[in-house]
Design a protein around this motif. Structure first.
Motif, PDB file in Angstrom:
ATOM      1  N   LYS A 289       0.832  -1.207   0.000  1.00  0.00           N
ATOM      2  CA  LYS A 289       0.000   0.000   0.000  1.00  0.00           C
ATOM      3  C   LYS A 289       0.864   1.254   0.000  1.00  0.00           C
ATOM      4  O   LYS A 289       0.600   2.209  -0.749  1.00  0.00           O
ATOM      5  CB  LYS A 289      -0.933   0.007   1.208  1.00  0.00           C
ATOM      6  N   LEU A 290       1.913   1.259   0.823  1.00  0.00           N
ATOM      7  CA  LEU A 290       2.818   2.401   0.873  1.00  0.00           C
ATOM      8  C   LEU A 290       3.497   2.608  -0.478  1.00  0.00           C
ATOM      9  O   LEU A 290       3.568   3.741  -0.979  1.00  0.00           O
ATOM     10  CB  LEU A 290       3.880   2.194   1.957  1.00  0.00           C
ATOM     11  N   VAL A 291       3.980   1.528  -1.077  1.00  0.00           N
ATOM     12  CA  VAL A 291       4.669   1.632  -2.367  1.00  0.00           C
ATOM     13  C   VAL A 291       3.738   2.190  -3.431  1.00  0.00           C
ATOM     14  O   VAL A 291       4.108   3.089  -4.197  1.00  0.00           O
ATOM     15  CB  VAL A 291       5.244   0.266  -2.804  1.00  0.00           C
ATOM     16  N   HIS A 292       2.512   1.697  -3.480  1.00  0.00           N
ATOM     17  CA  HIS A 292       1.566   2.146  -4.509  1.00  0.00           C
ATOM     18  C   HIS A 292       1.159   3.601  -4.310  1.00  0.00           C
ATOM     19  O   HIS A 292       1.096   4.368  -5.279  1.00  0.00           O
ATOM     20  CB  HIS A 292       0.333   1.236  -4.535  1.00  0.00           C
ATOM     21  N   GLU A 293       0.872   3.982  -3.055  1.00  0.00           N
ATOM     22  CA  GLU A 293       0.476   5.368  -2.802  1.00  0.00           C
ATOM     23  C   GLU A 293       1.643   6.326  -3.033  1.00  0.00           C
ATOM     24  O   GLU A 293       1.475   7.418  -3.581  1.00  0.00           O
ATOM     25  CB  GLU A 293      -0.068   5.512  -1.381  1.00  0.00           C
TER      26      GLU A 293
END
Length: 346
Positions: A289-293
């Motif tokens: 989630k962190l990588v995508h956001e």
């Protein structure tokens, strides 16, 4: 007569079969030869030293590897983690042909007596995305709010001078800022636990992570307080000796990088997946989630307002180094040194 015709027909048929078999054999041999040539194709091996564990600053590099852009340029690229003394020294020694660092930390290498033999050849991001993050409600919405608060520092002279400058821009007293060593690995968690009041982070990772961890924070960019701090960070550097001996390989390397970052601009979600998949350190596992956001935010920063990816804005580069010299942070005026755009394609 009929028997003769039958014999001729049979002979023709046999010949056709033989020709077909031979042709097929030649075809197979040809394909085998092509495959063998492909396998025998020699790739130039490149070692690239990252500045940190893989993150979205690096996405275009991992895309270039994952999608075969380096291979298309005849390159076999290995990404390695930086040693304790930093990526720049690894590049300087020739153990890595290319590496990542930042313009502010590069100043010390340029200003010293030793010639490190490295040059900045492309900007990964067009603008400095760093700033100060703090707990929401603590009043640190701008530098003035740092007065009387606790700040986690790396104790770098340039860092201290920048913090002092932005505080003084708002008539705040730098001497009233309490400094403690920065040993933080998770900034939002440290703020939530009140281990500190303020931390220097890059918004595309630290700021986005605060949203992911649901920690309400305030943030301000250094560049918004003083434009001179809109310097180049992070930057790709190259070993001078290698680049001078291999200018076409250097250009090929940057072409593949550019293609990777351009892909990430247009396809942030897919690029994020590639980054996670290609990360051999596995440090991004569980951080999808962190990588995508982060990728959605930072993909807009790779090119931003520049004419193309990688371009180093000489006016911003020179302006920051002149500021360092004017404030006695370097012995020499480093303007117009340490960078080139000559290896970049348009």
């Amino acid at each position: 007569m009929n028997n003769k015709k039958l014999k001729i027909t049979a002979i023709v048929a046999i010949m056709a079969i033989v020709i077909g078999i031979v042709s097929f054999g030649v075809f197979k041999m040809g394909n085998a030869s092509k495959n063998e040539n492909k396998e025998k194709k020699e790739f130039t091996k490149i070692t690239f030293c990252l500045d940190w564990t893989p993150n979205t600053n690096h996405t275009g590099l991992f895309v270039a590897k994952g999608k075969g852009y380096f291979e298309e340029e005849g390159l076999e690229v290995e990404f390695v983690q930086p040693p304790e003394d930093g990526a720049l020294l690894m590049c300087s020694s020739g153990q890595a042909q290319f590496a990542i660092d930042a313009q502010d930390t590069f100043a010390a290498a340029l200003d010293g007596d030793k010639d490190y033999g490295v040059t900045a050849i492309s900007a990964i991001l067009q603008h400095n995305t760093s700033g100060i993050i703090s707990r929401k409600g603590d009043g640190i919405v701008s530098p003035a709010g740092l007065e009387g608060k606790t700040y986690s520092t790396w104790e770098s002279p340039i860092e201290m001078a920048m913090i002092k400058n932005v505080m003084e821009e708002e008539n705040a007293d730098f001497d009233k800022l309490k400094l403690i060593p920065n040993t933080i690995t998770d900034e939002p968690a440290a703020l939530a636990a009140k281990q500190t009041d303020a931390i220097w982070v890059f918004y595309g990772w630290g700021g986005i992570n605060a949203d992911i961890e649901k920690v309400d924070c305030d943030f301000f960019f250094f560049r918004d307080i003083n434009p001179v701090f809109d310097y180049c960070t992070p930057v790709i550097f190259g070993n001078n000796e290698f680049m001078e001996s291999n200018p076409e390989i250097t250009k090929a390397f940057l072409r593949a990088c550019k293609k990777g970052y351009e892909y990430a601009v247009e396809n942030p979600d897919d690029a994020a997946d590639i980054l996670i998949k290609e990360d051999s350190t596995n440090s991004l596992q569980g951080a999808d989630k962190l990588v995508h956001e982060s990728q959605k935010w930072i993909s807009k920063e790779y090119i931003s307002d520049a004419k193309s990816w990688g371009y180093i804005d000489s006016s911003r580069w020179d302006r920051f180094y002149k500021w360092l010299y004017d404030n006695k942070l370097t012995k020499n005026n480093l303007s117009k040194t340490g960078y080139t755009n000559e290896y970049l394609s348009e």
